[in-house]
Motif scaffolding. Structure first.
Motif, PDB file in Angstrom:
ATOM      1  N   HIS A  17       0.617  -1.263   0.317  1.00 46.72           N
ATOM      2  CA  HIS A  17       0.417  -0.357   0.410  1.00 46.72           C
ATOM      3  C   HIS A  17       1.195   1.054   0.168  1.00 46.72           C
ATOM      4  O   HIS A  17       1.894   1.424   0.916  1.00 46.72           O
ATOM      5  CB  HIS A  17      -1.225  -0.172   1.900  1.00 46.72           C
ATOM      6  CG  HIS A  17      -2.196   0.991   1.544  1.00 46.72           C
ATOM      7  ND1 HIS A  17      -1.467   2.642   1.397  1.00 46.72           N
ATOM      8  CD2 HIS A  17      -3.751   0.566   1.248  1.00 46.72           C
ATOM      9  CE1 HIS A  17      -2.745   3.044   1.774  1.00 46.72           C
ATOM     10  NE2 HIS A  17      -3.906   2.547   1.215  1.00 46.72           N
ATOM     11  N   PRO A  18       0.368   2.544  -1.035  1.00 48.16           N
ATOM     12  CA  PRO A  18       0.968   3.234  -0.932  1.00 48.16           C
ATOM     13  C   PRO A  18       1.671   4.189   0.422  1.00 48.16           C
ATOM     14  O   PRO A  18       2.596   4.713   0.152  1.00 48.16           O
ATOM     15  CB  PRO A  18       0.900   4.448  -2.145  1.00 48.16           C
ATOM     16  CG  PRO A  18      -0.575   3.611  -2.043  1.00 48.16           C
ATOM     17  CD  PRO A  18      -0.546   2.096  -1.894  1.00 48.16           C
ATOM     18  N   HIS A  67      -2.624   6.448  -6.259  1.00 46.92           N
ATOM     19  CA  HIS A  67      -1.817   6.740  -5.720  1.00 46.92           C
ATOM     20  C   HIS A  67      -2.167   7.613  -3.781  1.00 46.92           C
ATOM     21  O   HIS A  67      -1.322   8.059  -3.215  1.00 46.92           O
ATOM     22  CB  HIS A  67      -1.141   8.608  -6.986  1.00 46.92           C
ATOM     23  CG  HIS A  67      -0.805   8.295  -7.688  1.00 46.92           C
ATOM     24  ND1 HIS A  67      -0.404   9.320  -8.472  1.00 46.92           N
ATOM     25  CD2 HIS A  67       0.215   7.371  -8.372  1.00 46.92           C
ATOM     26  CE1 HIS A  67       0.936   8.604  -9.954  1.00 46.92           C
ATOM     27  NE2 HIS A  67      -0.024   7.717  -9.570  1.00 46.92           N
ATOM     28  N   SER A  68      -3.478   7.639  -3.978  1.00 46.48           N
ATOM     29  CA  SER A  68      -4.270   8.200  -3.030  1.00 46.48           C
ATOM     30  C   SER A  68      -3.489   6.816  -1.848  1.00 46.48           C
ATOM     31  O   SER A  68      -4.109   6.858  -0.738  1.00 46.48           O
ATOM     32  CB  SER A  68      -5.556   8.751  -2.992  1.00 46.48           C
ATOM     33  OG  SER A  68      -6.075   7.695  -3.376  1.00 46.48           O
ATOM     34  N   GLY A  69      -4.280   5.756  -2.746  1.00 44.64           N
ATOM     35  CA  GLY A  69      -4.183   4.413  -1.403  1.00 44.64           C
ATOM     36  C   GLY A  69      -5.804   4.072  -1.128  1.00 44.64           C
ATOM     37  O   GLY A  69      -6.057   2.885  -0.370  1.00 44.64           O
ATOM     38  N   ARG A  70      -6.507   4.800  -1.491  1.00 43.68           N
ATOM     39  CA  ARG A  70      -7.962   4.430  -1.722  1.00 43.68           C
ATOM     40  C   ARG A  70      -8.582   3.528  -2.687  1.00 43.68           C
ATOM     41  O   ARG A  70      -9.361   2.568  -1.957  1.00 43.68           O
ATOM     42  CB  ARG A  70      -8.902   5.887  -1.083  1.00 43.68           C
ATOM     43  CG  ARG A  70     -10.415   5.722  -1.631  1.00 43.68           C
ATOM     44  CD  ARG A  70     -11.177   5.760  -0.359  1.00 43.68           C
ATOM     45  NE  ARG A  70     -12.454   5.484  -0.712  1.00 43.68           N
ATOM     46  CZ  ARG A  70     -13.885   6.223  -1.144  1.00 43.68           C
ATOM     47  NH1 ARG A  70     -13.888   7.168  -1.362  1.00 43.68           N
ATOM     48  NH2 ARG A  70     -15.184   5.787  -0.972  1.00 43.68           N
ATOM     49  N   TRP A 125     -11.388  -1.691  -7.707  1.00 40.03           N
ATOM     50  CA  TRP A 125     -11.258  -1.500  -6.736  1.00 40.03           C
ATOM     51  C   TRP A 125     -11.449  -0.451  -5.257  1.00 40.03           C
ATOM     52  O   TRP A 125     -10.828   0.118  -5.549  1.00 40.03           O
ATOM     53  CB  TRP A 125     -11.506  -2.894  -6.088  1.00 40.03           C
ATOM     54  CG  TRP A 125     -11.046  -4.039  -7.269  1.00 40.03           C
ATOM     55  CD1 TRP A 125     -10.446  -4.342  -7.730  1.00 40.03           C
ATOM     56  CD2 TRP A 125     -12.065  -4.988  -7.588  1.00 40.03           C
ATOM     57  NE1 TRP A 125     -10.643  -4.736  -8.714  1.00 40.03           N
ATOM     58  CE2 TRP A 125     -12.064  -5.637  -8.033  1.00 40.03           C
ATOM     59  CE3 TRP A 125     -13.225  -5.583  -5.626  1.00 40.03           C
ATOM     60  CZ2 TRP A 125     -11.969  -7.343  -8.420  1.00 40.03           C
ATOM     61  CZ3 TRP A 125     -14.040  -6.971  -6.213  1.00 40.03           C
ATOM     62  CH2 TRP A 125     -13.894  -7.906  -7.376  1.00 40.03           C
ATOM     63  N   ASP A 126     -12.622  -0.325  -4.467  1.00 42.55           N
ATOM     64  CA  ASP A 126     -12.689   0.373  -3.593  1.00 42.55           C
ATOM     65  C   ASP A 126     -12.105  -0.287  -2.396  1.00 42.55           C
ATOM     66  O   ASP A 126     -12.884  -1.800  -2.526  1.00 42.55           O
ATOM     67  CB  ASP A 126     -13.964   1.680  -3.495  1.00 42.55           C
ATOM     68  CG  ASP A 126     -13.413   2.095  -1.945  1.00 42.55           C
ATOM     69  OD1 ASP A 126     -13.012   1.881  -0.805  1.00 42.55           O
ATOM     70  OD2 ASP A 126     -14.523   3.106  -2.362  1.00 42.55           O
ATOM     71  N   LEU A 127     -11.111  -0.354  -1.718  1.00 43.88           N
ATOM     72  CA  LEU A 127     -10.851  -1.059  -0.047  1.00 43.88           C
ATOM     73  C   LEU A 127     -11.454  -1.067   0.319  1.00 43.88           C
ATOM     74  O   LEU A 127     -11.102  -2.376   1.937  1.00 43.88           O
ATOM     75  CB  LEU A 127      -9.549  -0.436   0.309  1.00 43.88           C
ATOM     76  CG  LEU A 127      -7.928  -0.487  -0.952  1.00 43.88           C
ATOM     77  CD1 LEU A 127      -6.968  -0.391   0.528  1.00 43.88           C
ATOM     78  CD2 LEU A 127      -7.545  -1.809  -1.490  1.00 43.88           C
TER      79      LEU A 127
END
Lengths: 446, 249
Positions: free
Chosen positions: A235-236, A295-298, A311-313
């Motif tokens: 994960h970023p 880039h946001s990691g979401r 996909w949304d985490l």
């Protein structure tokens, strides 16, 4: 994208192409990975011959404000050599599977490159000065006769032609029985993971003689093997979180704080199968070839044979968006199975969190804008060779009457596949790899 | 395509010629296609088996495909067709779930002529209840005698058809459910990568990299596809021969 609509649409123009012009492709020149560094100033490619070529963007020329700097060769080095494993009687390919850059901490640049078995940390440094004026040595290195030395002087640094040197600083070997498909650097910038078909290992960048196994899906009995790991990424932002994808179309998110061996996932992302599309090829085309966090990691994006899914985490039971890359191939799956194209592993990449890009056949590549829901198909070809000429969108005709400028499915060249693409981290510059050429496109600057 | 609402009958004990031919309309293409896919998959696995270092992901996916076909053929072993018209959702799902593999979708059917089916459907239209909206209506009557011929040929060898399936099943069992403890392990074990290029070469040899080669399977138009009905083992022997030549050279 295609011109109609708001000023936010990007108009892509050809910028450069690197590589041989011949149609006869030397096997060693086949590009196997493409990656921008964190600033976008450097662009690295790896090839089947084990070489890494790094391009550097020129500083922007003040007089030429209508285009961004060109990328020119900065450094070329042989990263991996073919090896022979005498114990198992196996040859180990030197092909570079992945390159990942470390963020820059000092004047030198560092990257990780890997083949099927060994990961190497390379330091790329510049030398533009050299010491001159030694007392005991001539300029050419020969030792002076000490009796001729009558005065002492202090050597000084004088400028020299820029030399870029690459040296291997760490070699991380002997930790993978199966073929490495992914490497990913953690957001702590101290550790990284490497994933092969059945296992994922965690390394510390400073320590080469030890790695920790964090995922192991090898069954006790190999006859029971039905699923392999296809990609993995950290994960970023959360240094304890990583994901890995499988050949059955699932993604597992793991938290390293939960246990030392992350065999139990924290989240399992899987979309239920569409019964109307079921065939003997369903599983093969659901196999995920690439997984990338936004880039946001979401969000995370996965690429399977025919589509890209976002996909949304926070939601495991289905993707939030699905984009069809080349749906017209669905009716051709048998042929694609026969010629093995169905096993091609396409990668995908993000522009921030808004636009995603992936490759297809016939040297086509596709972009999907998540906000406008528009998509575009472009072609990487030497025919669109003029810089600053806007690329013409392409269209594939699936069936029925072919319109002018469309190309029919049966005319597609399945030998021309774009598996690797990369997007500059800050600007609208993209690198697209055909079999042995690297194309650079940029948006039209007004 | 599948003509729905028809019972697929066992080749054995068939008296009604009309019914038999109608049965053939439904059976040969799906099963022949499935057989072709099975043969192809086994050859691919066999190649992996011969090569020193297969791509594990590819091998696993092919093996899973073979298993899927095997399961389905085991279930179909009695050749009893589920009557989709009378049964409910469950059987429909079953039919849908074993949808035609190499089969083009409706789109392609529109674009391409499928003589085998369409001629039969045309010939027997009066007799059968046609549920099939996918059946093409552009069949030419010139095609009809030829296809009738080839399908009758197929009908003459019902036992062989069945026998071939059995042989293929044995092949699968041998490879996957191991008689020898190491056989499947070998399937997935690491192998000499220097044969990797051989794989690519052979796979490329066996099929064009463009679409052409599989057209026969997808449109199911030419009688030459009946060669896929031939003994799976003889295909493999031929392949062994090819490999021997290549390796020696």
């Amino acid at each position: 994208f295609s011109g109609a609509g708001g000023g936010n649409d990007i108009q892509w123009c050809f910028s450069q192409v690197k590589g041989a012009v011949d149609d006869d492709v030397a096997e060693a020149d086949i590009i196997s990975t493409v990656e921008f560094n964190h600033s976008g100033e450097l662009l690295a490619t790896g090839d089947k011959g084990g070489r890494v070529v790094i391009f550097q963007q020129e500083q922007e020329n003040k007089t030429q404000s209508h285009s961004r700097g060109e990328y020119n060769v900065y450094s070329t080095f042989q990263s991996h050599e073919p090896e022979f494993d005498y114990l198992k009687s196996l040859e180990i390919e030197e092909k570079i599977n992945k390159i990942r850059w470390l963020p820059q901490k000092n004047a030198a640049q560092f990257l990780l490159s890997t083949n099927d078995k060994t990961i190497k940390l390379w330091k790329i440094s510049e030398r533009d000065k050299r010491p001159e004026g030694y007392n005991l040595k001539e300029e050419d290195g020969r030792y002076r006769d000490p009796t001729t030395v009558t005065t002492l002087r202090v050597p000084v640094f004088r400028p020299m032609d820029l030399m870029v040197e690459a040296s291997p600083r760490r070699i991380f070997a002997n930790a993978h029985t199966y073929h490495i498909n992914s490497i990913s650097i953690n957001s702590d910038y101290e550790t990284y993971l490497s994933a092969d078909d059945l296992r994922i290992n965690l390394w510390h960048l400073e320590i080469t003689d030890r790695s920790f196994n964090i995922v192991d899906i090898k069954p006790a009995n190999m006859e029971e093997l039905t699923e392999v790991i296809t990609a993995a990424e950290f994960h970023p932002n959360s240094c304890n979180t990583f994901v890995y994808s499988s050949s059955k179309g699932t993604i597992r998110l793991c938290d390293m704080r939960a246990s030392a061996l992350c065999d139990r996932h924290s989240k399992l992302f899987e979309e239920p199968e569409d019964p109307s599309n079921r065939s003997f090829f369903s599983e093969i085309i659901s196999s995920i070839s690439d997984v990338k966090f936004s880039h946001s990691g979401r969000y995370m994006m996965t690429r399977d044979y025919l589509s890209v899914k976002i996909w949304d985490l926070n939601m495991e039971n289905r993707p939030v968006e699905t984009y069809q890359v080349h749906e017209y191939l669905r009716s051709k799956l048998c042929s694609l199975y026969e010629n093995d194209c169905i096993f091609d592993k396409f990668e995908c990449c993000w522009n921030g969190s808004d636009i995603v890009m992936t490759g297809s056949y016939n040297n086509f590549f596709r972009m999907f804008d998540r906000n406008t829901k528009r998509d575009i198909t472009l072609e990487a070809s030497r025919e669109n060779n003029k810089p600053r000429t806007v690329l013409k969108p392409r269209k594939v005709c699936a069936s029925g009457k072919r319109k002018k400028d469309e190309i029919s499915v049966d005319s597609l060249d399945f030998n021309k596949k774009i598996l690797h693409t990369a997007w500059h981290p800050k600007e609208n510059i993209i690198a697209v790899a055909t079999t042995n050429n690297l194309y650079i496109f940029q948006d039209k600057m007004n | 395509m599948f003509v729905r609402g028809l019972k697929r009958k066992c080749f054995d004990g068939e008296e009604d010629i009309e019914g038999t031919l109608a049965g053939i309309k439904a059976i040969p293409s799906y099963n022949l296609q499935r057989q072709s896919l099975l043969d192809m998959s086994l050859v691919k696995l066999q190649l992996c088996h011969m090569l020193v270092e297969p791509n594990l992901c590819r091998s696993v996916l092919i093996a899973n495909t073979v298993r899927q076909i095997q399961e389905e053929m085991t279930q179909d072993g009695t050749w009893q067709m589920i009557n989709t018209q009378s049964t409910g959702q469950a059987s429909l799902d079953r039919l849908v779930s074993t949808d035609i593999l190499c089969r083009s979708s409706r789109e392609q059917a529109e674009g391409k002529h499928v003589p085998g089916y369409s001629t039969f459907s045309k010939d027997f239209e009066g007799d059968q209840a046609q549920d099939n909206s996918e059946t093409m209506s552009t069949a030419s009557s010139v095609q009809a005698p030829r296809n009738l011929q080839s399908n009758v040929w197929e009908m003459e060898n019902p036992q062989e058809n069945k026998g071939n399936f059995q042989k293929s099943l044995d092949q699968i069992f041998e490879t996957l459910e191991n008689k020898s403890p190491n056989s499947v392990e070998e399937l997935f074990s690491e192998v000499d990568n220097s044969y990797y290029d051989l794989d690519t070469m052979l796979t490329g040899m066996m099929s064009n990299t463009k679409m052409g080669h599989c057209d026969g399977l997808e449109t199911f138009s030419s009688p030459s596809t009946t060669t896929s009905n031939s003994n799976c083992k003889s295909d493999l022997n031929e392949l062994d021969h090819i490999v021997e030549i290549l390796v020696e050279s």
